[in-house]
Enzyme design. Sequence first.
Site, PDB file in Angstrom:
ATOM      1  N   TYR A 116    -154.548  58.745 -33.023  1.00 58.23           N
ATOM      2  CA  TYR A 116    -153.764  59.328 -34.117  1.00 58.23           C
ATOM      3  C   TYR A 116    -153.505  58.295 -35.224  1.00 58.23           C
ATOM      4  CZ  TYR A 116    -149.734  61.977 -36.069  1.00 58.23           C
ATOM      5  OH  TYR A 116    -148.845  62.649 -36.879  1.00 58.23           O
TER       6      TYR A 116
ATOM      7  N   LYS B 149    -154.760  58.625 -39.019  1.00 62.57           N
ATOM      8  CA  LYS B 149    -153.799  58.694 -40.121  1.00 62.57           C
ATOM      9  C   LYS B 149    -153.986  57.532 -41.103  1.00 62.57           C
ATOM     10  CE  LYS B 149    -151.494  62.490 -39.181  1.00 62.57           C
ATOM     11  NZ  LYS B 149    -151.807  63.708 -39.960  1.00 62.57           N
TER      12      LYS B 149
END
Length: 367
Positions: free
Chosen positions: A177, A181
């Site tokens: 993640y 991101k």
Amino acid sequence: MTESTPANSDITINELGGVTAIPGLLSGKVAVVTGGGQGLGLAMARSLVDSGAKVVLADMNEESLQAAVTELGGDGVATGAVCNVSDLEAVEKLAEAATTAFGGIDIWVNNAGITRDATIRKMTEQQFDDVISVHLRGTWNGLKVATALMREQDRGGSIINVSSISGKVGNPGQSNYSAAKAGIVGMTKAVAKEVAFKNIRINAIQPGFINTAMTAAMPQHAIDSKLAEIPLGRPGEPEEVASVVLFLASGLSSYLTGTVTEISGGRNICSRSPSPRRGDVCVEPRRGGPTFPSHLCRGGSPDHREKRPDVPAGTSGRCRSVGSVSHLAFCVPAGTFQPDGRAASARVSFSRFACRAGGRRRRRPCR
Ligand SMILES: NC(=O)c1ccc[n+]([C@@H]2O[C@H](COP(=O)([O-])OP(=O)(O)OC[C@H]3O[C@@H](n4cnc5c(N)ncnc54)[C@H](O)[C@@H]3O)[C@@H](O)[C@H]2O)c1
């Protein structure tokens, strides 16, 4: 005040004093919000609709999609399209559907997201690929389709990519993640440079800890340690993310492109812990006393002593060995600890011993 400026009483203000919608601001505009069936995406859509835009929600979850469209006021102002953002063809169809329904696209929010958390030791390739696919590939697909359409329409546009504070600081258990991101930030800046000449603006937001289903699913100790890092002292609300999206979507931000806005209550301003506040107490290191997570240890501080001259020397936030364990003297909010040193508040979590750098024999002060 000009004629077209809405009266103050028309501006929607929530109980936190935040502005969530400005009626008329987005009149005549059409927006696509991916992952709009719930959570942050739905809050963004609500803010856009209440400010006059027509919205197309895209989501994999058909049930929540339909409920969201109804909640927003139904077909006249909002419509839904089942779409997997990882699939370029599906995203192209989404743009076609939006154009058919409302005659073009002015605003596109790449918001759809998932988490598949695990430490690098336990994370599977599938978990890594799934997260990269939805966030990174999904955002790229959205950018590719939206910029192509906006260029063709030749009336400018605004694209907002939803990154995360995880992409700035890296969250343990989120190597997939955090990577995705962070990648969204680079992608935002690269494409912003490519299409700026067409007055297509692309900006990213980095929400911190926001009250949604995604964060409600986190274990309590993780919630506690995140709250301890937030200078504003509370989680954010979805509407507080939506209002920044509204700003970036509208002409209020007409000279902004390639930017990254943190929406985090001040969390991770830098690697230091929150500043002491009025009423804080100073905890002395002692055997059996509280230990602190390492992020507080890093933040602990000569400068806290400067800000708090009443904190006695020797309790400046440095790690101290007491017996076989390093403890940290630190300023904490009053009530954080009971007199016996046990936790009385969730603001500081101290589930693990801090500052064990150097092993048992070679302890050194935290920096
Ligand atoms: N909640 C937070 O604290 C927080 C913090 C930082 C960033 N974010 C980001 O904000 C965005 C929204 O998060 P949220 O908290 O509202 O999550 P959420 O789980 O409540 O909503 C995400 C939505 O995306 C949809 N979705 C998932 N995969 C999809 C796909 N492949 N195609 C289309 N739709 C898909 C889901 O069905 C769901 O409706 C995400 O990108 C998330 O990473 C959230």
